[in-house]
Scaffold this active site. Sequence first.
Site, PDB file in Angstrom:
ATOM      1  CD  GLU A   1      -6.186 -53.779 -61.332  1.00 31.74           C
ATOM      2  OE1 GLU A   1      -7.068 -53.355 -60.572  1.00 31.74           O
ATOM      3  OE2 GLU A   1      -5.824 -54.973 -61.347  1.00 31.74           O
TER       4      GLU A   1
ATOM      5  CG  HIS B   1      -3.871 -57.973 -58.620  1.00 28.75           C
ATOM      6  ND1 HIS B   1      -4.471 -57.175 -57.672  1.00 28.75           N
ATOM      7  CD2 HIS B   1      -3.530 -59.125 -57.984  1.00 28.75           C
ATOM      8  CE1 HIS B   1      -4.494 -57.810 -56.512  1.00 28.75           C
ATOM      9  NE2 HIS B   1      -3.919 -58.998 -56.682  1.00 28.75           N
TER      10      HIS B   1
ATOM     11  CB  CYS C   1      -3.580 -52.426 -58.640  1.00 26.51           C
ATOM     12  SG  CYS C   1      -3.417 -54.212 -58.881  1.00 26.51           S
TER      13      CYS C   1
ATOM     14  CB  CYS D   1      -6.089 -54.073 -54.567  1.00 30.83           C
ATOM     15  SG  CYS D   1      -4.504 -54.506 -55.325  1.00 30.83           S
TER      16      CYS D   1
END
Length: 163
Positions: free
Chosen positions: A69, A67, A100, A97
């Site tokens: 992040e 991801h 993260c 999410c």
Amino acid sequence: MKENNKSESLKKSSPKSFQDYMALAIEIAREGAANGEVPIGAILVCKGEIIAKAHNQKESLADPTAHAEMLVIRQGAQKLGRWRLDDCSLFVTAEPCVMCMGAIIQARIPKLVYGAAEKRFGGVESTACLGKHPMLPRQMEIYSGICEAVCEDLMKIFFEKKR
């Protein structure tokens, strides 16, 4: 330690407002969409300098943890040579999410700024509500809805094309 030219150009052109940083994250998200990735972009800022930027790369890396992040947190920690990012701010186009948000908490990032709420997977306020978790860094600041309409449109257009 001498910085390379790329770092120098990032430093000189670093924006100052939440909207400016988010505009850069949106550009990065668009790059990801052009590569078939869900259009989420992230920027990590330390003392006014952009030290890391990334878009989602789950598809291209075949990695469920890739991801935006997670990638900028890793890049930032490597660049600074430490895992505590307690003087950094994270700007991301969509609500992080749960995974993260856990990494944000573990990295001790004190400022999170994001664009669109993520009703299905958002871990800050939409599902797990980790934005109020007792493990958050002291005095953590969370700002949502920055450039929200543009960030939402990125996702909407991307998924409409997929269908």
